[in-house]
Design an enzyme around this catalytic site. Sequence first.
Site, PDB file in Angstrom:
ATOM      1  N   ASN A 142       5.416  -1.823   8.613  1.00 33.11           N
ATOM      2  CA  ASN A 142       5.263  -0.503   8.013  1.00 33.11           C
ATOM      3  C   ASN A 142       6.617   0.211   8.014  1.00 33.11           C
ATOM      4  O   ASN A 142       7.655  -0.417   8.225  1.00 33.11           O
ATOM      5  CB  ASN A 142       4.208   0.291   8.796  1.00 33.11           C
ATOM      6  CG  ASN A 142       3.421   1.239   7.916  1.00 33.11           C
ATOM      7  OD1 ASN A 142       3.988   1.945   7.084  1.00 33.11           O
ATOM      8  ND2 ASN A 142       2.119   1.266   8.086  1.00 33.11           N
TER       9      ASN A 142
ATOM     10  N   LYS B  80      -2.630   5.108  -3.894  1.00 32.25           N
ATOM     11  CA  LYS B  80      -3.487   5.387  -2.733  1.00 32.25           C
ATOM     12  C   LYS B  80      -4.981   5.345  -3.057  1.00 32.25           C
ATOM     13  O   LYS B  80      -5.794   5.021  -2.198  1.00 32.25           O
ATOM     14  CB  LYS B  80      -3.126   6.745  -2.136  1.00 32.25           C
ATOM     15  CG  LYS B  80      -1.760   6.785  -1.479  1.00 32.25           C
ATOM     16  CD  LYS B  80      -1.457   8.156  -0.910  1.00 32.25           C
ATOM     17  CE  LYS B  80      -0.093   8.185  -0.232  1.00 32.25           C
ATOM     18  NZ  LYS B  80      -0.043   7.327   0.962  1.00 32.25           N
TER      19      LYS B  80
ATOM     20  N   SER C  37       0.970   3.405  10.657  1.00 26.05           N
ATOM     21  CA  SER C  37       1.608   4.560  10.024  1.00 26.05           C
ATOM     22  C   SER C  37       2.036   5.549  11.103  1.00 26.05           C
ATOM     23  O   SER C  37       1.254   5.857  12.009  1.00 26.05           O
ATOM     24  CB  SER C  37       0.643   5.250   9.062  1.00 26.05           C
ATOM     25  OG  SER C  37       1.189   6.486   8.631  1.00 26.05           O
TER      26      SER C  37
ATOM     27  N   LYS D 145      -1.725  -4.641   9.735  1.00 28.19           N
ATOM     28  CA  LYS D 145      -0.383  -4.156   9.397  1.00 28.19           C
ATOM     29  C   LYS D 145       0.215  -3.439  10.596  1.00 28.19           C
ATOM     30  O   LYS D 145      -0.340  -2.449  11.084  1.00 28.19           O
ATOM     31  CB  LYS D 145      -0.437  -3.211   8.192  1.00 28.19           C
ATOM     32  CG  LYS D 145       0.960  -2.803   7.690  1.00 28.19           C
ATOM     33  CD  LYS D 145       0.887  -2.157   6.315  1.00 28.19           C
ATOM     34  CE  LYS D 145       2.277  -1.889   5.754  1.00 28.19           C
ATOM     35  NZ  LYS D 145       2.247  -1.423   4.359  1.00 28.19           N
TER      36      LYS D 145
ATOM     37  N   ASN E   3      -4.688  -0.828   8.801  1.00 24.30           N
ATOM     38  CA  ASN E   3      -3.429  -0.109   9.006  1.00 24.30           C
ATOM     39  C   ASN E   3      -3.473   0.606  10.355  1.00 24.30           C
ATOM     40  O   ASN E   3      -4.168   1.604  10.518  1.00 24.30           O
ATOM     41  CB  ASN E   3      -3.213   0.896   7.870  1.00 24.30           C
ATOM     42  CG  ASN E   3      -1.833   1.552   7.937  1.00 24.30           C
ATOM     43  OD1 ASN E   3      -1.114   1.445   8.930  1.00 24.30           O
ATOM     44  ND2 ASN E   3      -1.467   2.252   6.876  1.00 24.30           N
TER      45      ASN E   3
ATOM     46  N   MET F  39       3.352  11.487   4.460  1.00 27.95           N
ATOM     47  CA  MET F  39       2.232  11.815   3.581  1.00 27.95           C
ATOM     48  C   MET F  39       0.958  12.131   4.376  1.00 27.95           C
ATOM     49  O   MET F  39       0.238  13.071   4.047  1.00 27.95           O
ATOM     50  CB  MET F  39       1.963  10.665   2.615  1.00 27.95           C
ATOM     51  CG  MET F  39       3.165  10.270   1.751  1.00 27.95           C
ATOM     52  SD  MET F  39       3.800  11.577   0.687  1.00 27.95           S
ATOM     53  CE  MET F  39       2.515  11.674  -0.536  1.00 27.95           C
ATOM     54  N   GLY F  40       0.668  11.327   5.390  1.00 26.94           N
ATOM     55  CA  GLY F  40      -0.507  11.613   6.219  1.00 26.94           C
ATOM     56  C   GLY F  40      -1.824  11.150   5.623  1.00 26.94           C
ATOM     57  O   GLY F  40      -2.851  11.831   5.756  1.00 26.94           O
ATOM     58  N   PHE F  41      -1.803   9.968   4.977  1.00 25.63           N
ATOM     59  CA  PHE F  41      -3.042   9.390   4.430  1.00 25.63           C
ATOM     60  C   PHE F  41      -3.751  10.362   3.488  1.00 25.63           C
ATOM     61  O   PHE F  41      -4.984  10.560   3.580  1.00 25.63           O
ATOM     62  CB  PHE F  41      -3.999   8.966   5.548  1.00 25.63           C
ATOM     63  CG  PHE F  41      -3.590   7.751   6.330  1.00 25.63           C
ATOM     64  CD1 PHE F  41      -2.486   6.997   5.991  1.00 25.63           C
ATOM     65  CD2 PHE F  41      -4.329   7.355   7.452  1.00 25.63           C
ATOM     66  CE1 PHE F  41      -2.117   5.873   6.732  1.00 25.63           C
ATOM     67  CE2 PHE F  41      -3.970   6.248   8.195  1.00 25.63           C
ATOM     68  CZ  PHE F  41      -2.864   5.504   7.844  1.00 25.63           C
TER      69      PHE F  41
ATOM     70  N   ASN G 196       2.529   8.673  10.586  1.00 24.22           N
ATOM     71  CA  ASN G 196       2.260  10.024  10.094  1.00 24.22           C
ATOM     72  C   ASN G 196       0.856  10.544  10.385  1.00 24.22           C
ATOM     73  O   ASN G 196       0.510  11.642   9.971  1.00 24.22           O
ATOM     74  CB  ASN G 196       2.528  10.083   8.589  1.00 24.22           C
ATOM     75  CG  ASN G 196       3.970   9.713   8.261  1.00 24.22           C
ATOM     76  OD1 ASN G 196       4.888  10.177   8.905  1.00 24.22           O
ATOM     77  ND2 ASN G 196       4.150   8.850   7.268  1.00 24.22           N
ATOM     78  N   THR G 197       0.032   9.748  11.055  1.00 22.67           N
ATOM     79  CA  THR G 197      -1.269  10.205  11.532  1.00 22.67           C
ATOM     80  C   THR G 197      -1.223  10.219  13.055  1.00 22.67           C
ATOM     81  O   THR G 197      -0.978   9.168  13.672  1.00 22.67           O
ATOM     82  CB  THR G 197      -2.399   9.270  11.046  1.00 22.67           C
ATOM     83  OG1 THR G 197      -2.489   9.356   9.622  1.00 22.67           O
ATOM     84  CG2 THR G 197      -3.733   9.667  11.648  1.00 22.67           C
TER      85      THR G 197
ATOM     86  N   ALA H 101       0.835  -1.197   0.000  1.00 24.71           N
ATOM     87  CA  ALA H 101       0.000   0.000   0.000  1.00 24.71           C
ATOM     88  C   ALA H 101       0.873   1.251   0.000  1.00 24.71           C
ATOM     89  O   ALA H 101       2.003   1.241   0.481  1.00 24.71           O
ATOM     90  CB  ALA H 101      -0.907  -0.002   1.218  1.00 24.71           C
TER      91      ALA H 101
ATOM     92  N   ASN I 110       8.851   9.432   4.292  1.00 23.99           N
ATOM     93  CA  ASN I 110       7.591  10.069   3.937  1.00 23.99           C
ATOM     94  C   ASN I 110       6.811  10.456   5.183  1.00 23.99           C
ATOM     95  O   ASN I 110       6.887   9.795   6.216  1.00 23.99           O
ATOM     96  CB  ASN I 110       6.752   9.143   3.034  1.00 23.99           C
ATOM     97  CG  ASN I 110       5.796   8.270   3.820  1.00 23.99           C
ATOM     98  OD1 ASN I 110       4.708   8.694   4.195  1.00 23.99           O
ATOM     99  ND2 ASN I 110       6.213   7.028   4.088  1.00 23.99           N
TER     100      ASN I 110
END
Length: 339
Positions: free
Chosen positions: A249, A71, A182, A220, A179, A118-120, A184-185, A67, A116
């Site tokens: 991840n 996206k 991550s 994940k 998920n 990115m933040g979804f 980034n959130t 993933a 990265n």
Amino acid sequence: MWKFFIRPLLFLLNPEAAHYFTLNGLKLICKIPGVKFLLSRIYIIRIKQKPIELFGLNFKNPVGLAAGLDKDGKYISELSLFGFSHIEIGTVTPLAQPGNPLPRLFRLPEDKALINRMGFNNEGAVSMAARLDKLKKSKDLILGINIGKNKDTPIEKAWEDYLKCFEILYPYADYFTINISSPNTPGLRGLQDREPLILLLSKINIANRSKPITKPILVKIAPDLDMDQLSEIKQICLDQKMDGIIIGNTTLDRSNLITDSQQLSTIGPGGLSGQPVLLKSDEKLSSLMKMPGTIPLIGVGGIMDASSAKHKLQIGASLVQVYTGFIYSGPAIVRDICR
């Protein structure tokens, strides 16, 4: 050609611009008659082997696309021409969101890595469903959908976002990935803690069992978890009858990088992927395999060539997924692994 010509040209662009330029360019050239056939002949290895049977699905080979690369599910048909047995799209959230401010994707060429944050960023579950409703997918390609929560959703209500995504996208997924890893959130990795994880997985289970056909559900997790956390999460996944665990991840670890520390400081926070993650992800994969209980494991992190993929399979992975290796090593990486 990729290493000495195409990649150096793409690396002249900023990483996010190069990402969309490449994917949109691929989509464009695939409209030319004969191009899809040519790409499939070059990159898809037709070897006689039994499919890999896993959680009720038949994978034609062990290599999937992780993933993050697609996206919103816009490039599934084109990416399938490179020989993946499965493509995982997302992470998708219930509502569209722009993600974190630019710049948010950075290359570390000396380390063959990316950072990265990115933040979804995605167009939302409803938009994805509308797109997938029109998709003519080949029968032997397995489609996974990676789901997450919106940035503004409080962590105690995160399960509601996952459930919305599941309900909206249920008709289109061959399997779902939850998920929870991550970096980034804000607060998302807190879902790896015992009580929030049990609540989330139990809610998804109830919804899944209410359907005429249950879909495989994978979880994940991060490679930054310690052994106690790994053991607890594996036991929860077993108790909740999850179908598999994806390890892992991106990592927050910055140790043993060649890239100058000043440059890393300038880049700032984010998840690290690519070659430096290999040892950490392999260690956690091997540890999960040795812990009590049996559950399929999907190995992700640091796969840059056939030998690193083969090692993950040898230490316990049933399947592997690539992302950063696909960027640095080029589209032939799937063919090379399958050979």
